[in-house]
Design a protein around this motif. Structure first.
Motif, PDB file in Angstrom:
ATOM      1  N   ARG A 116       0.837  -1.211   0.000  1.00  0.00           N
ATOM      2  CA  ARG A 116       0.000   0.000   0.000  1.00  0.00           C
ATOM      3  C   ARG A 116       0.862   1.247   0.000  1.00  0.00           C
ATOM      4  O   ARG A 116       0.632   2.188  -0.764  1.00  0.00           O
ATOM      5  CB  ARG A 116      -0.910  -0.001   1.236  1.00  0.00           C
ATOM      6  CG  ARG A 116      -1.832   1.213   1.347  1.00  0.00           C
ATOM      7  CD  ARG A 116      -2.445   1.301   2.723  1.00  0.00           C
ATOM      8  NE  ARG A 116      -1.437   1.585   3.741  1.00  0.00           N
ATOM      9  CZ  ARG A 116      -1.655   1.515   5.053  1.00  0.00           C
ATOM     10  NH1 ARG A 116      -2.836   1.113   5.509  1.00  0.00           N
ATOM     11  NH2 ARG A 116      -0.691   1.787   5.908  1.00  0.00           N
ATOM     12  N   GLU A 117       1.886   1.261   0.863  1.00  0.00           N
ATOM     13  CA  GLU A 117       2.737   2.439   0.958  1.00  0.00           C
ATOM     14  C   GLU A 117       3.652   2.596  -0.249  1.00  0.00           C
ATOM     15  O   GLU A 117       3.920   3.699  -0.702  1.00  0.00           O
ATOM     16  CB  GLU A 117       3.570   2.386   2.247  1.00  0.00           C
ATOM     17  CG  GLU A 117       2.740   2.477   3.500  1.00  0.00           C
ATOM     18  CD  GLU A 117       1.780   3.659   3.463  1.00  0.00           C
ATOM     19  OE1 GLU A 117       2.200   4.765   3.050  1.00  0.00           O
ATOM     20  OE2 GLU A 117       0.603   3.474   3.833  1.00  0.00           O
ATOM     21  N   ALA A 118       4.110   1.457  -0.776  1.00  0.00           N
ATOM     22  CA  ALA A 118       4.963   1.532  -1.969  1.00  0.00           C
ATOM     23  C   ALA A 118       4.168   2.062  -3.149  1.00  0.00           C
ATOM     24  O   ALA A 118       4.675   2.842  -3.959  1.00  0.00           O
ATOM     25  CB  ALA A 118       5.541   0.155  -2.284  1.00  0.00           C
ATOM     26  N   ALA A 119       2.891   1.670  -3.236  1.00  0.00           N
ATOM     27  CA  ALA A 119       2.046   2.133  -4.328  1.00  0.00           C
ATOM     28  C   ALA A 119       1.768   3.621  -4.221  1.00  0.00           C
ATOM     29  O   ALA A 119       1.555   4.306  -5.225  1.00  0.00           O
ATOM     30  CB  ALA A 119       0.727   1.361  -4.329  1.00  0.00           C
ATOM     31  N   ALA A 120       1.801   4.136  -2.991  1.00  0.00           N
ATOM     32  CA  ALA A 120       1.542   5.564  -2.774  1.00  0.00           C
ATOM     33  C   ALA A 120       2.781   6.417  -3.008  1.00  0.00           C
ATOM     34  O   ALA A 120       2.708   7.647  -2.991  1.00  0.00           O
ATOM     35  CB  ALA A 120       1.035   5.781  -1.344  1.00  0.00           C
ATOM     36  N   THR A 121       3.910   5.761  -3.221  1.00  0.00           N
ATOM     37  CA  THR A 121       5.166   6.483  -3.420  1.00  0.00           C
ATOM     38  C   THR A 121       5.398   6.728  -4.904  1.00  0.00           C
ATOM     39  O   THR A 121       5.465   5.778  -5.678  1.00  0.00           O
ATOM     40  CB  THR A 121       6.353   5.662  -2.862  1.00  0.00           C
ATOM     41  OG1 THR A 121       6.109   5.378  -1.483  1.00  0.00           O
ATOM     42  CG2 THR A 121       7.652   6.433  -3.005  1.00  0.00           C
ATOM     43  N   PRO A 122       5.509   7.986  -5.297  1.00  0.00           N
ATOM     44  CA  PRO A 122       5.774   8.256  -6.715  1.00  0.00           C
ATOM     45  C   PRO A 122       7.078   7.596  -7.146  1.00  0.00           C
ATOM     46  O   PRO A 122       8.090   7.698  -6.453  1.00  0.00           O
ATOM     47  CB  PRO A 122       5.887   9.790  -6.766  1.00  0.00           C
ATOM     48  CG  PRO A 122       5.200  10.269  -5.536  1.00  0.00           C
ATOM     49  CD  PRO A 122       5.425   9.210  -4.507  1.00  0.00           C
TER      50      PRO A 122
END
Length: 297
Positions: A167-173
């Motif tokens: 989830r957090e990796a996906a939110a990271t540009p």
């Protein structure tokens, strides 16, 4: 309820505790650190690194990446039981530039290195033998885990599931930037075979080792002209890095964080031991008074 290992952070003798004595003991308490979820993560500091982690690593070293952070120590059975899962998770994300794993040990290299070798663990390990970072996070029982987002904010406490990480990796540009390792190596320019070891050292941000390598090849009577020239050029690069690092320490000292600056100073001195810069560095360090411990009230 998972069994946890309790740490009395005040006055712990880590070496003895990890061998079965001291004040580290087992407890049935749940994870006990401060739940910083939604808040900026406290600073972390690696006094010494294993498995590719550089001494002096801080939270800023992971800027722009998701960091999965585990606190543990060798004498904790529950910690040891949790490490295979941490290893499996870190292997799952191996090769990903946007996710990093760090197991931060409130322990010494003498206790942790054999544990890592015996089990073939590949995850990054940092040592915090004085418990500086553990105190910042309020850790009282081990193991305790955090997921820190690319923005430096804590996203999960005691939960390092792949769902949270994804989830957090996906939110990271995802910005195609050159890695620090690649930039450091490219900065060296053409490197003769005789100096090949400087590439790994620079890639690991270990400029003390870079200097040790090139200083063995500055004698024109022993090496070819191209090797001596390259050694001199790379030594000049190290000089610039050395100066910038000293400037950062001065700036940190100027903020009033003398204890933090002193830890960085000690790491700086260790990194350049055995080089021609060591005498100059020792004279410079002598200008900084070592902070005295704050007396307990």
């Amino acid at each position: 309820m998972r069994q946890r290992c309790l740490a009395a952070l005040a006055g712990v003798v880590v070496g003895a505790a990890a061998l079965g004595g001291g004040t580290l003991s087992s407890s049935n308490a749940e994870a006990s650190g401060i739940d910083f979820t939604g808040r900026r993560a406290p600073e972390l500091y690696v006094a010494r690194g294993l498995q590719g982690v550089s001494s002096g690593t801080t939270l800023a070293s992971y800027a722009g990446k998701v960091l999965v952070l585990k606190f543990f120590f060798a004498g904790c059975p529950t910690c040891r039981a949790s490490l295979p899962e941490f290893e499996a998770l870190s292997r799952r994300y191996a090769g990903r530039s946007d996710v990093r794993f760090l197991a931060l040990a409130y322990d010494t290299a003498d206790n942790i290195a054999p544990l890592v070798r015996a089990n073939g663990y590949t995850f990054a390990v940092g040592l915090d033998p004085s418990g500086v970072t553990a105190r910042s996070y309020g850790i009282e029982t081990y193991p305790t885990n955090y997921v820190i987002g690319a923005d430096g904010y804590v996203k999960a406490y005691d939960n390092m599931s792949s769902w949270v990480i994804d989830r957090e990796a996906a939110a990271t540009p995802i910005v195609p930037v050159e890695s620090l390792r690649d930039r450091n190596i490219k900065e060296l320019g053409d490197v003769p075979a005789a100096l090949a070891a400087v590439k790994d050292a620079a890639g690991n941000n270990d400029y003390g080792q870079v200097l040790r390598v090139v200083e063995a090849h500055l004698d024109a009577t022993k090496d070819t002209a191209d090797v001596v020239a390259a050694a001199g050029r790379i030594r000049a690069i190290v000089s610039v890095r050395f100066l910038k690092r000293s400037e950062k320490i001065v700036a940190k000292w100027g903020t009033g964080d003398h204890a933090g600056a002193w830890r960085v100073i000690q790491s700086f001195e260790d990194d350049f031991k055995g080089t021609s810069f060591a005498p100059q560095l020792a004279a410079w360090i002598a200008k900084f008074p070592e902070p005295r411990p704050v007396a307990a009230r």
